[in-house]
Every structure is written in structure tokens, then in C-alpha cells.
Design a protein around this motif. Structure first.
Motif, PDB file in Angstrom:
ATOM      1  N   SER A  59       0.830  -1.205   0.000  1.00  0.00           N
ATOM      2  CA  SER A  59       0.000   0.000   0.000  1.00  0.00           C
ATOM      3  C   SER A  59       0.865   1.256   0.000  1.00  0.00           C
ATOM      4  O   SER A  59       0.551   2.247  -0.685  1.00  0.00           O
ATOM      5  CB  SER A  59      -0.926   0.004   1.216  1.00  0.00           C
ATOM      6  OG  SER A  59      -1.782  -1.118   1.214  1.00  0.00           O
ATOM      7  N   ALA A  60       1.953   1.233   0.767  1.00  0.00           N
ATOM      8  CA  ALA A  60       2.855   2.386   0.800  1.00  0.00           C
ATOM      9  C   ALA A  60       3.465   2.636  -0.570  1.00  0.00           C
ATOM     10  O   ALA A  60       3.593   3.790  -1.014  1.00  0.00           O
ATOM     11  CB  ALA A  60       3.952   2.160   1.837  1.00  0.00           C
ATOM     12  N   ASN A  61       3.849   1.571  -1.255  1.00  0.00           N
ATOM     13  CA  ASN A  61       4.418   1.735  -2.589  1.00  0.00           C
ATOM     14  C   ASN A  61       3.418   2.371  -3.539  1.00  0.00           C
ATOM     15  O   ASN A  61       3.776   3.244  -4.343  1.00  0.00           O
ATOM     16  CB  ASN A  61       4.898   0.379  -3.123  1.00  0.00           C
ATOM     17  CG  ASN A  61       6.319   0.072  -2.723  1.00  0.00           C
ATOM     18  OD1 ASN A  61       7.267   0.510  -3.355  1.00  0.00           O
ATOM     19  ND2 ASN A  61       6.471  -0.675  -1.639  1.00  0.00           N
ATOM     20  N   VAL A  62       2.166   1.952  -3.456  1.00  0.00           N
ATOM     21  CA  VAL A  62       1.134   2.542  -4.314  1.00  0.00           C
ATOM     22  C   VAL A  62       0.956   4.022  -3.993  1.00  0.00           C
ATOM     23  O   VAL A  62       0.944   4.887  -4.883  1.00  0.00           O
ATOM     24  CB  VAL A  62      -0.200   1.790  -4.155  1.00  0.00           C
ATOM     25  CG1 VAL A  62      -1.319   2.522  -4.883  1.00  0.00           C
ATOM     26  CG2 VAL A  62      -0.073   0.362  -4.677  1.00  0.00           C
ATOM     27  N   ALA A  63       0.822   4.350  -2.707  1.00  0.00           N
ATOM     28  CA  ALA A  63       0.574   5.734  -2.298  1.00  0.00           C
ATOM     29  C   ALA A  63       1.730   6.649  -2.690  1.00  0.00           C
ATOM     30  O   ALA A  63       1.513   7.753  -3.218  1.00  0.00           O
ATOM     31  CB  ALA A  63       0.341   5.790  -0.789  1.00  0.00           C
ATOM     32  N   PHE A  64       2.962   6.207  -2.440  1.00  0.00           N
ATOM     33  CA  PHE A  64       4.107   7.059  -2.745  1.00  0.00           C
ATOM     34  C   PHE A  64       4.336   7.164  -4.249  1.00  0.00           C
ATOM     35  O   PHE A  64       4.778   8.208  -4.745  1.00  0.00           O
ATOM     36  CB  PHE A  64       5.359   6.533  -2.037  1.00  0.00           C
ATOM     37  CG  PHE A  64       5.475   6.969  -0.613  1.00  0.00           C
ATOM     38  CD1 PHE A  64       6.353   7.974  -0.233  1.00  0.00           C
ATOM     39  CD2 PHE A  64       4.685   6.394   0.377  1.00  0.00           C
ATOM     40  CE1 PHE A  64       6.456   8.394   1.082  1.00  0.00           C
ATOM     41  CE2 PHE A  64       4.778   6.797   1.695  1.00  0.00           C
ATOM     42  CZ  PHE A  64       5.663   7.801   2.053  1.00  0.00           C
ATOM     43  N   ALA A  65       4.043   6.110  -5.006  1.00  0.00           N
ATOM     44  CA  ALA A  65       4.179   6.176  -6.465  1.00  0.00           C
ATOM     45  C   ALA A  65       3.170   7.153  -7.060  1.00  0.00           C
ATOM     46  O   ALA A  65       3.503   7.951  -7.949  1.00  0.00           O
ATOM     47  CB  ALA A  65       4.003   4.792  -7.067  1.00  0.00           C
ATOM     48  N   LEU A  66       1.943   7.126  -6.559  1.00  0.00           N
ATOM     49  CA  LEU A  66       0.917   8.030  -7.068  1.00  0.00           C
ATOM     50  C   LEU A  66       1.198   9.480  -6.692  1.00  0.00           C
ATOM     51  O   LEU A  66       0.644  10.404  -7.310  1.00  0.00           O
ATOM     52  CB  LEU A  66      -0.456   7.613  -6.537  1.00  0.00           C
ATOM     53  CG  LEU A  66      -1.013   6.300  -7.103  1.00  0.00           C
ATOM     54  CD1 LEU A  66      -2.301   5.920  -6.380  1.00  0.00           C
ATOM     55  CD2 LEU A  66      -1.250   6.412  -8.603  1.00  0.00           C
ATOM     56  N   ASP A  67       2.049   9.690  -5.694  1.00  0.00           N
ATOM     57  CA  ASP A  67       2.402  11.035  -5.251  1.00  0.00           C
ATOM     58  C   ASP A  67       3.577  11.617  -6.044  1.00  0.00           C
ATOM     59  O   ASP A  67       3.938  12.771  -5.837  1.00  0.00           O
ATOM     60  CB  ASP A  67       2.744  11.003  -3.753  1.00  0.00           C
ATOM     61  CG  ASP A  67       2.562  12.356  -3.092  1.00  0.00           C
ATOM     62  OD1 ASP A  67       1.612  13.074  -3.461  1.00  0.00           O
ATOM     63  OD2 ASP A  67       3.361  12.689  -2.200  1.00  0.00           O
ATOM     64  N   ARG A  68       4.166  10.811  -6.912  1.00  0.00           N
ATOM     65  CA  ARG A  68       5.339  11.252  -7.686  1.00  0.00           C
ATOM     66  C   ARG A  68       4.909  11.711  -9.078  1.00  0.00           C
ATOM     67  O   ARG A  68       4.418  10.897  -9.880  1.00  0.00           O
ATOM     68  CB  ARG A  68       6.330  10.094  -7.795  1.00  0.00           C
ATOM     69  CG  ARG A  68       7.081   9.756  -6.522  1.00  0.00           C
ATOM     70  CD  ARG A  68       8.389  10.550  -6.455  1.00  0.00           C
ATOM     71  NE  ARG A  68       9.274  10.174  -7.533  1.00  0.00           N
ATOM     72  CZ  ARG A  68      10.209   9.217  -7.461  1.00  0.00           C
ATOM     73  NH1 ARG A  68      10.361   8.523  -6.340  1.00  0.00           N
ATOM     74  NH2 ARG A  68      10.987   8.955  -8.492  1.00  0.00           N
ATOM     75  N   PRO A  69       5.093  12.996  -9.421  1.00  0.00           N
ATOM     76  CA  PRO A  69       4.700  13.472 -10.751  1.00  0.00           C
ATOM     77  C   PRO A  69       5.382  12.713 -11.885  1.00  0.00           C
ATOM     78  O   PRO A  69       4.794  12.551 -12.963  1.00  0.00           O
ATOM     79  CB  PRO A  69       5.124  14.950 -10.730  1.00  0.00           C
ATOM     80  CG  PRO A  69       5.148  15.318  -9.285  1.00  0.00           C
ATOM     81  CD  PRO A  69       5.596  14.080  -8.564  1.00  0.00           C
ATOM     82  N   ASP A  70       6.613  12.248 -11.650  1.00  0.00           N
ATOM     83  CA  ASP A  70       7.337  11.547 -12.718  1.00  0.00           C
ATOM     84  C   ASP A  70       6.860  10.116 -12.907  1.00  0.00           C
ATOM     85  O   ASP A  70       7.109   9.504 -13.951  1.00  0.00           O
ATOM     86  CB  ASP A  70       8.841  11.550 -12.441  1.00  0.00           C
ATOM     87  CG  ASP A  70       9.193  10.875 -11.115  1.00  0.00           C
ATOM     88  OD1 ASP A  70       8.390  10.974 -10.166  1.00  0.00           O
ATOM     89  OD2 ASP A  70      10.267  10.254 -11.021  1.00  0.00           O
ATOM     90  N   LEU A  71       6.160   9.560 -11.905  1.00  0.00           N
ATOM     91  CA  LEU A  71       5.733   8.166 -11.972  1.00  0.00           C
ATOM     92  C   LEU A  71       4.221   7.989 -12.071  1.00  0.00           C
ATOM     93  O   LEU A  71       3.752   6.970 -12.583  1.00  0.00           O
ATOM     94  CB  LEU A  71       6.224   7.413 -10.732  1.00  0.00           C
ATOM     95  CG  LEU A  71       7.735   7.283 -10.537  1.00  0.00           C
ATOM     96  CD1 LEU A  71       8.024   6.562  -9.226  1.00  0.00           C
ATOM     97  CD2 LEU A  71       8.367   6.542 -11.697  1.00  0.00           C
ATOM     98  N   ALA A  72       3.475   8.948 -11.550  1.00  0.00           N
ATOM     99  CA  ALA A  72       2.034   8.752 -11.410  1.00  0.00           C
ATOM    100  C   ALA A  72       1.317   8.411 -12.716  1.00  0.00           C
ATOM    101  O   ALA A  72       0.509   7.470 -12.746  1.00  0.00           O
ATOM    102  CB  ALA A  72       1.397   9.980 -10.753  1.00  0.00           C
TER     103      ALA A  72
END
Length: 296
Positions: free
Chosen positions: A267-280
Motif C-alpha cells: 500500500s505504501a508503494n502505491v501511495a508514494f508512487a501516485l504522489d510522484r509526478p514523474d511516476l504517477a
């Protein structure tokens, strides 16, 4: 005068048995959330809050954590030869300054209270922050920054970050009682470590892995006998300290992910990935293919 919080303790001696076989040779604290190890996220949170001394309580086979917070000359030489200055700068930005990091050993797995006690000589007679790296906080400003604001506003004492959980989960955590709310902050009226029944729990507010503690906690830990599982619990020492010092709570603004748990880690990986403009954008597209639907 309120003494400032400049030291943070990170207990990183755990074996990570819930993540075997991944943690057989690699510390659980080095598991990555996107591209940052769990321990790096906790250190970054502490640095944002103004921490200047980072104390790591390690164990056997944890030397890679010390290496992570050191300069990697060979790697940087290769990156420099390839003209990858951005990566070099990013590596440097995650390092404590020279002399800011200290490491000590917890020789026996005797619990969180014992791990904190092992840091007593490095902390000295100053208030300090305690951050459990497994508990990854997704918050802006960071959880510890929010806690220090409460610490300063309330004239010192001890501060605990809390969050609400469903009542049927309170038996898994340390639980606090709350009174005299001011915004998201309150006075702690009592604590129970892993209440056996819901009736024993003073609320459904659990301690979520971030603490500000006065140095008097070390004396309380030292006089404590091991409890359940042969471990020395920090909650028991805090309960005794409450008789002499105020404890404040903060229902902080943010989300906690228990990265010692597989679902929490994912869940943390999903949340932090979605918070990254370069990855979202790419990550949302990948999730769409997996789930067959868009996500919010």
C-alpha cells in the motif's frame, strides 16, 4: 524554556521475519518504497523536522544500513564518469552531515524498550524523538514536524502520534486515553499495551510509531522487568513516567503504512508512487491494465 528536539533514535535491530525470505540477507529497513529504503524515509522525515543527530540502534547483519548512510566512492566515480550528476546530487542529499550519525548495537532481541535504552549514552540528558522505521508516514508536513509543533505549543513534556483504528483491532497496539482536545492535540489520560478486550481499551486511538520523549524514560526502562515474550515494552515505562510528567497526543494529519506487514508495504508503494509526478501517469496506466478500471 522548552528544550529543542535535536536527536532522533531509530531502532533497526529487528529480524524482519514477516518478510522472509526477502529479509534473510537484507535488513527489512532497506526494503524500498518506490526507490527509497524504508529507513531513508524515516531519516528524511526527521531531517525535515530539524533533527541534527541520528542514532541508529542496530543488530547483527545490519551493517548495510551504516553503509547506506556513508559515501559510496566507487559508485560515485562511475556515475561521475558517465556524467550523471543528478544521481550523485540525489545520493548526497540523503546523507547526514559528517558526525551527525551514530550507531550502537542491541545485542539481544529484548524489545523496543530495551532498544531505546541501548541508545541512552548517545542521547544523553536531552529530550529526543523516537521513530519506528517500519511505520511509514505519508504526510506534509511530516508527522514529526507536526509533533514538534505540539511539543513547543504545549511547553514540552512527551508527545505521541496517534491514529484511529477499528475497535476490533485495538488488541494489536498500544492504546491511549484522550481528554482536553485542542484541534488535533489532546492530553493523554492513560495507556494500555495490547488490551485483551475492547472494554480494557480507553479509546481506539493507537500509538503509531512516533514519539517525543524526555530522557527520564531511560531510568524507567532500566528498572523494568521483561514482560510478555521476554521483551521490555516502552509503553510500560511510559505509563510509569506519566505519573511525573505530562503526555500529549497528536492525531496527526496524514496516513500511516505498516511496512512490516506485506499489505501495508504494498500500500505504501502505491501511495508514494501516485504522489510522484514523474511516476504517477505511468503507474496509473499500469494499475488500469491490472484492475481493468481507473483509480481515483
Amino acid at each position: 524554556m522548552v528544550r529543542p528536539i535535536k536527536t532522533a533514535v531509530f531502532p533497526v535491530a529487528g529480524l524482519g521475519t514477516r518478510f522472509l525470505p526477502a529479509t534473510k540477507a537484507m535488513p527489512k529497513e532497506m526494503l524500498p518504497v518506490v526507490d527509497r529504503p524504508v529507513i531513508q524515509i524515516a531519516v528524511d522525515e526527521a531531517r525535515e523536522a530539524g533533527i541534527e543527530h541520528f542514532v541508529f540502534v542496530t543488530g547483527r547483519n545490519k551493517s548495510v544500513i551504516e553503509d547506506h548512510f556513508d559515501t559510496a566512492f566507487e559508485l560515485e566515480s562511475v556515475l561521475k564518469a558517465r556524467g550523471r550528476q543528478a544521481e550523485i546530487d540525489r545520493l548526497a542529499s540523503g546523507l547526514p552531515k559528517p558526525g551527525q550519525a551514530s550507531f550502537t548495537r542491541q545485542r539481544e532481541p529484548l524489545g523496543l524498550g530495551h532498544a531505546v535504552w541501548c541508545a541512552r549514552q548517545l542521547v544523553g540528558d536531552e529530550p529526543f524523538a523516537l521513530l519506528l522505521p517500519d511505520m511509514v508516514m505519508h504526510a506534509s508536513p511530516g508527522c514529526l514536524r507536526q509533533m514538534i509543533d505540539v511539543y513547543e505549543a504545549r511547553g514540552g513534556g512527551n508527545v505521541l502520534a496517534v491514529e484511529e483504528v477499528p475497535w476490533d483491532q485495538v488488541s494489536r497496539y498500544g492504546v491511549v486515553g484522550a481528554a482536553e482536545w485542542q484541534g488535533n492535540a489532546f492530553s493523554v489520560t492513560g495507556m494500555v499495551e495490547k488490551p485483551r478486550t475492547q472494554e480494557e481499551a480507553p479509546s481506539n486511538l493507537i500509538i503509531s510509531g512516533r514519539y517525543i520523549l524526555q530522557p527520564d524514560i531511560f531510568a524507567e526502562i532500566e528498572k523494568q522487568a521483561p514482560g510478555a515474550g521476554g521483551e521490555i515494552q516502552i509503553t510500560d515505562a511510559m505509563i510509569r513516567l506519566m505519573a511525573r510528567q505530562p503526555f500529549h497526543g497528536l492525531k496527526y494529519n496524514g496516513t500511516t503504512y505498516d511496512c512490516g506487514d506485506k499489505v501495508g508495504f504494498l500500500s505504501a508503494n502505491v501511495a508514494f508512487a501516485l504522489d510522484r509526478p514523474d511516476l504517477a501517469p505511468g503507474f496509473r496506466a499500469a494499475l488500469r491494465r491490472i484492475l481493468g478500471t481507473d483509480i481515483p
